[in-house]
Design an enzyme around this catalytic site. Structure first.
Site, PDB file in Angstrom:
ATOM      1  N   LYS A 106     -22.630 -39.135 -75.966  1.00 13.57           N
ATOM      2  CA  LYS A 106     -22.384 -37.763 -76.388  1.00 13.57           C
ATOM      3  C   LYS A 106     -21.832 -37.754 -77.807  1.00 13.57           C
ATOM      4  CE  LYS A 106     -21.965 -35.562 -71.965  1.00 13.57           C
ATOM      5  NZ  LYS A 106     -23.303 -34.975 -72.197  1.00 13.57           N
ATOM      6  N   SER A 156     -30.692 -28.656 -68.228  1.00  8.48           N
ATOM      7  CA  SER A 156     -30.289 -29.170 -69.533  1.00  8.48           C
ATOM      8  C   SER A 156     -29.069 -30.079 -69.405  1.00  8.48           C
ATOM      9  CB  SER A 156     -29.958 -28.017 -70.481  1.00  8.48           C
ATOM     10  OG  SER A 156     -28.682 -27.471 -70.180  1.00  8.48           O
ATOM     11  N   LYS A 195     -34.638 -29.802 -83.730  1.00  7.00           N
ATOM     12  CA  LYS A 195     -34.216 -30.078 -82.351  1.00  7.00           C
ATOM     13  C   LYS A 195     -32.920 -29.334 -82.031  1.00  7.00           C
ATOM     14  CE  LYS A 195     -33.786 -32.107 -78.315  1.00  7.00           C
ATOM     15  NZ  LYS A 195     -33.587 -33.548 -78.177  1.00  7.00           N
ATOM     16  N   GLU A 212     -21.258 -30.912 -75.170  1.00  2.00           N
ATOM     17  CA  GLU A 212     -21.459 -31.092 -76.609  1.00  2.00           C
ATOM     18  C   GLU A 212     -21.485 -29.746 -77.334  1.00  2.00           C
ATOM     19  OE1 GLU A 212     -23.967 -35.166 -77.080  1.00  2.00           O
ATOM     20  OE2 GLU A 212     -25.108 -33.463 -76.325  1.00  2.00           O
TER      21      GLU A 212
END
Length: 308
Positions: free
Chosen positions: A78, A256, A186, A269
């Site tokens: 992460k 997700s 992205k 995140e």
């Protein structure tokens, strides 16, 4: 080629598992002991769009030092842990080791470069989706292109070599001369999908089934596009809002990574995704009200895990 994967959750296991199936010497590095033990004792179980199988030609360790020197280090931790994790892996990074980050969010390239030097870093984005089902088990829920590039825009022998390695592992690979623009591309997808799924509990594809969530997706992405343009980022490809919608459809059954984190009461995140847009927007004087709301709601979820 010896490959180590730093951060072996859903995506790290997907890449590590497929590369091990292709015959590479792959070591997964992760701090979750049950996960490591399960992989070492029973193999890595992968199910999903490419069928169900167990990869046994792979090993897992709980600290980077146990992995030994590697030729390629793929970073999937992460973003909040990037600097600490790469620092812990210094001992396996040799003079000729290349480091590939396929992480979500902003700032990973800079954090890795600060530890090992910019010349070692290759950046990229992945269109794959994966879910961690439990110790040693993942579901490959969606696939897309893996795009990688040198930070200076060169398409050199090193980049071609790593691209060929990934292709042998069964990944559709493209080499880019504008990888930072693609990282932002992205990011825009994650801006549109991750926080909304974490808040609503919906799988990716359901976001485009409701006018309410589709409107929020559009607004969040449009704010982030304005910030990207304010920073002088060159975005590539189709309209970012339509691209986010298409990714949601292509990964329709995927939960997700942020939804997985919230479901498992883990740190998300959000700081390096929607939070990064809010901070950059403040710096540039660009309003980001929808991203601020999404950031605040996910942050409150994190703070109240133990109250639910």
């Amino acid at each position: 080629m010896k490959i180590a994967v730093l951060g072996s959750g859903a995506m790290g296991c997907l890449y590590g598992g497929k590369l091990a199936e292709a015959g590479y010497d792959v070591t997964l590095i992760d701090v979750w002991k049950d996960h490591i033990d399960s992989i070492n004792n029973r193999g890595l179980h992968i199910e999903g769009i490419e069928g169900e199988r167990t990869v046994r030609s792979i090993r897992a360790v709980s600290s980077a030092g146990e992995a030994g020197p590697c030729d390629l280090l793929i970073v999937f931790v992460k973003a909040t842990l990037t600097a600490q994790a790469v620092e812990s892996a210094r001992g396996i990074i040799g003079e000729r080791t290349s480091i590939l980050t396929l992480q979500n969010g902003l700032g990973n390239v800079e954090k890795i470069s600060a530890v090992v030097g910019e010349e070692k870093v290759i950046a990229g984005v992945t269109g794959h989706g994966s879910t961690l089902l439990g110790p040693g088990k993942i579901r490959h829920a969606g696939q897309g292109v893996t795009v990688i590039g040198e930070l200076n825009g060169a398409v050199d022998e090193r980049l071609r070599c790593i691209g060929a390695v990934l292709e042998k592992g069964g990944f559709d690979v493209k080499l880019s001369q504008n990888v930072m623009g693609l990282i932002w591309g992205k990011l825009l997808v994650n801006i549109g999908i991750n926080a909304l799924t974490a808040i609503t509990g919906l799988k990716n594809g359901r976001l485009v089934d409701f006018s309410e969530t589709e409107e929020l997706l559009r607004s969040a992405v449009e704010e982030a596009v304005a910030v990207a343009k304010g920073k002088g980022v060159i975005l590539e490809g189709e309209d970012p809002v339509e691209h986010a919608r298409n990714v949601a459809r292509l990964t329709a059954t995927n939960r997700s990574s942020m939804l997985q984190d919230v479901s498992n009461k883990r740190k998300t995140e959000i700081d390096v995704i929607n939070g990064a847009i809010v901070q950059e927007g403040k710096r540039l004087g660009i309003p980001t009200p929808v991203n601020k709301v999404l950031y605040n709601l996910v942050s409150v979820k994190e703070k109240t895990y133990e109250e639910v």
